[in-house]
Write an enzyme that holds these catalytic residues in place. Sequence first.
Site, PDB file in Angstrom:
ATOM      1  N   PRO A  26       0.737  -1.148  -0.154  1.00 13.16           N
ATOM      2  CA  PRO A  26       0.007  -0.048   0.144  1.00 13.16           C
ATOM      3  C   PRO A  26       0.895   1.133  -0.074  1.00 13.16           C
ATOM      4  O   PRO A  26       1.965   1.552   0.853  1.00 13.16           O
ATOM      5  CB  PRO A  26      -0.924  -0.236   1.427  1.00 13.16           C
ATOM      6  CG  PRO A  26       0.044  -0.951   2.226  1.00 13.16           C
ATOM      7  CD  PRO A  26       0.868  -1.910   1.090  1.00 13.16           C
ATOM      8  N   MET A  27       0.583   2.070  -0.938  1.00 14.69           N
ATOM      9  CA  MET A  27       1.323   3.349  -1.110  1.00 14.69           C
ATOM     10  C   MET A  27       0.259   4.540  -1.328  1.00 14.69           C
ATOM     11  O   MET A  27      -0.590   4.399  -2.203  1.00 14.69           O
ATOM     12  CB  MET A  27       2.482   3.279  -2.312  1.00 14.69           C
ATOM     13  CG  MET A  27       3.366   2.388  -1.801  1.00 14.69           C
ATOM     14  SD  MET A  27       4.476   2.161  -3.143  1.00 14.69           S
ATOM     15  CE  MET A  27       3.760   1.173  -4.274  1.00 14.69           C
ATOM     16  N   THR A  28       0.469   5.704  -0.727  1.00 17.46           N
ATOM     17  CA  THR A  28      -0.212   6.597  -0.716  1.00 17.46           C
ATOM     18  C   THR A  28      -0.256   7.675  -2.077  1.00 17.46           C
ATOM     19  O   THR A  28       0.954   7.738  -2.469  1.00 17.46           O
ATOM     20  CB  THR A  28       0.058   7.738   0.415  1.00 17.46           C
ATOM     21  OG1 THR A  28      -0.343   7.061   1.731  1.00 17.46           O
ATOM     22  CG2 THR A  28      -0.890   9.139   0.104  1.00 17.46           C
ATOM     23  N   GLN A 102      -7.006  -1.183   1.999  1.00 17.83           N
ATOM     24  CA  GLN A 102      -6.389  -0.787   3.256  1.00 17.83           C
ATOM     25  C   GLN A 102      -7.423   0.297   3.867  1.00 17.83           C
ATOM     26  O   GLN A 102      -7.663   1.314   3.106  1.00 17.83           O
ATOM     27  CB  GLN A 102      -4.868  -0.653   3.166  1.00 17.83           C
ATOM     28  CG  GLN A 102      -4.118  -0.396   4.628  1.00 17.83           C
ATOM     29  CD  GLN A 102      -2.805   0.162   4.309  1.00 17.83           C
ATOM     30  OE1 GLN A 102      -2.669   1.400   4.019  1.00 17.83           O
ATOM     31  NE2 GLN A 102      -1.878  -0.638   5.036  1.00 17.83           N
ATOM     32  N   GLY A 170      -2.583  -0.960  10.752  1.00 19.47           N
ATOM     33  CA  GLY A 170      -1.918  -0.586  12.259  1.00 19.47           C
ATOM     34  C   GLY A 170      -0.643  -0.185  12.624  1.00 19.47           C
ATOM     35  O   GLY A 170      -0.188  -0.566  13.538  1.00 19.47           O
ATOM     36  N   ALA A 171      -0.062   0.368  11.291  1.00 16.31           N
ATOM     37  CA  ALA A 171       1.295   0.818  11.365  1.00 16.31           C
ATOM     38  C   ALA A 171       1.569   2.313  11.346  1.00 16.31           C
ATOM     39  O   ALA A 171       0.446   2.823  11.109  1.00 16.31           O
ATOM     40  CB  ALA A 171       2.245   0.075  10.295  1.00 16.31           C
ATOM     41  N   TYR A 174      -0.525   5.523  13.240  1.00 16.51           N
ATOM     42  CA  TYR A 174      -1.962   5.902  13.153  1.00 16.51           C
ATOM     43  C   TYR A 174      -2.580   5.369  14.272  1.00 16.51           C
ATOM     44  O   TYR A 174      -2.003   4.409  15.267  1.00 16.51           O
ATOM     45  CB  TYR A 174      -2.473   5.372  11.696  1.00 16.51           C
ATOM     46  CG  TYR A 174      -1.607   6.168  10.627  1.00 16.51           C
ATOM     47  CD1 TYR A 174      -1.980   7.495  10.626  1.00 16.51           C
ATOM     48  CD2 TYR A 174      -1.083   5.376   9.515  1.00 16.51           C
ATOM     49  CE1 TYR A 174      -1.076   8.307   9.640  1.00 16.51           C
ATOM     50  CE2 TYR A 174      -0.596   6.163   8.542  1.00 16.51           C
ATOM     51  CZ  TYR A 174      -0.635   7.582   8.578  1.00 16.51           C
ATOM     52  OH  TYR A 174      -0.184   8.279   7.420  1.00 16.51           O
TER      53      TYR A 174
END
Length: 396
Positions: A26-28, A102, A170-171, A174
């Site tokens: 996952p990448m913003t 996510q 959960g990383a 946040y």
Amino acid sequence: MDKINLLSSYTFSNGFVVKNRIVMAPMTTMSSFYNGQITEDELKYYQLRAGGPGMLITGVAYITEQGKGFEGQLGASSLQHLSGLTKLAKTIKQNGTKAILQIFHAGRMSNSKVLRGINTVSASDVAALRPDAEKPKALSENEILTIIEDFANATHLAIQAGFDGIELHGANTYLLQQFFSPHSNRRTDQWGGDLSKRMKFPLAVIKKIKTMINTTAKQPFLLGYRLSPEEFETPGIRLQDTLTFVDKLATSGIDYLHTSIGHIWRQPIGEHLDSSPIILQMLNVINNRIPLIGGGSVQTPDEVTNILNKGIPLVALGRELIREPKWVQKVENDDAQSIRYRLSKAEMDELAIPPAMQIYLNESFRDVMDFTTDTSLSTNRYLNQIAPMEGYEKKL
């Protein structure tokens, strides 16, 4: 023992099958509309990268308006987002690639500007150790229960939209991590205090989501959890806390655990008796109960094969799939020699990298994107230090 082929399939305990061992991390993108709706820029970005990996995990979506973390973030907070999420799931699910959404609540890692004048919230009213961090409001009991429901409702949206699973973020400091951390959680009620109480919120979210999946999903649907193993704050999360949490997560009902580490072989940074790589310590604690997705500065097929043969069944590629969207297809076609390991600014439009994403890759993450104009490569930059995505000021 024969080497594990990175193109071989993997079957989860619930019968869910992925076609190969590669996961897009996952990448913003920072490219959604102001109201969390998906944009055509994002759909084109994901479309180019879908079809190869066994699983593709989206950039994180907020579960409630108060949980939004930054401008340009994808939303999964209400039915208004369903149509766009449906388009996103369909875009990703090409050639057997599984689509994972996510989700998160940013907690204190947002600000009142992003939240349009609303205060940030967290486990306790303790500000993060970063420039211009705002002091959050401590969540009440009822607010905590509402957020747990919000996580379940976002999961239901993902099921309705046609996703194959969700991943709890959960990383990266946040809200889920904020409840687990002794820095951000100073509560003295049932939601904070000792380690077991600091685990209660994420475990309650998992339980609620699992119930939602069991009652609404008509086919196997994955529930994953991503975590960062350490914090630099004092007090803060230390690896021994995380290993205890990992042991609990392994029997919590999740289908996989996903690490957020800048370099896959990073060793612990704090005082710890075992100096072996964090991911191998986590793998030992899990003891084959659930699969582990490992990643961080992974680029080449040989590196992936080495990771798989250490007993880590799935490997996440992040920045490498920004640079090389067809990484898997090139491996499949015995064309690995043509894989890009550096990024040309002249090719960013061709690679369907959204304009807003181009800006922060060129600014905030320039030192780790390996642009062709840079003189040095950063493959091992995070081997001995915490990376931005693990909790420092800059985030990916």
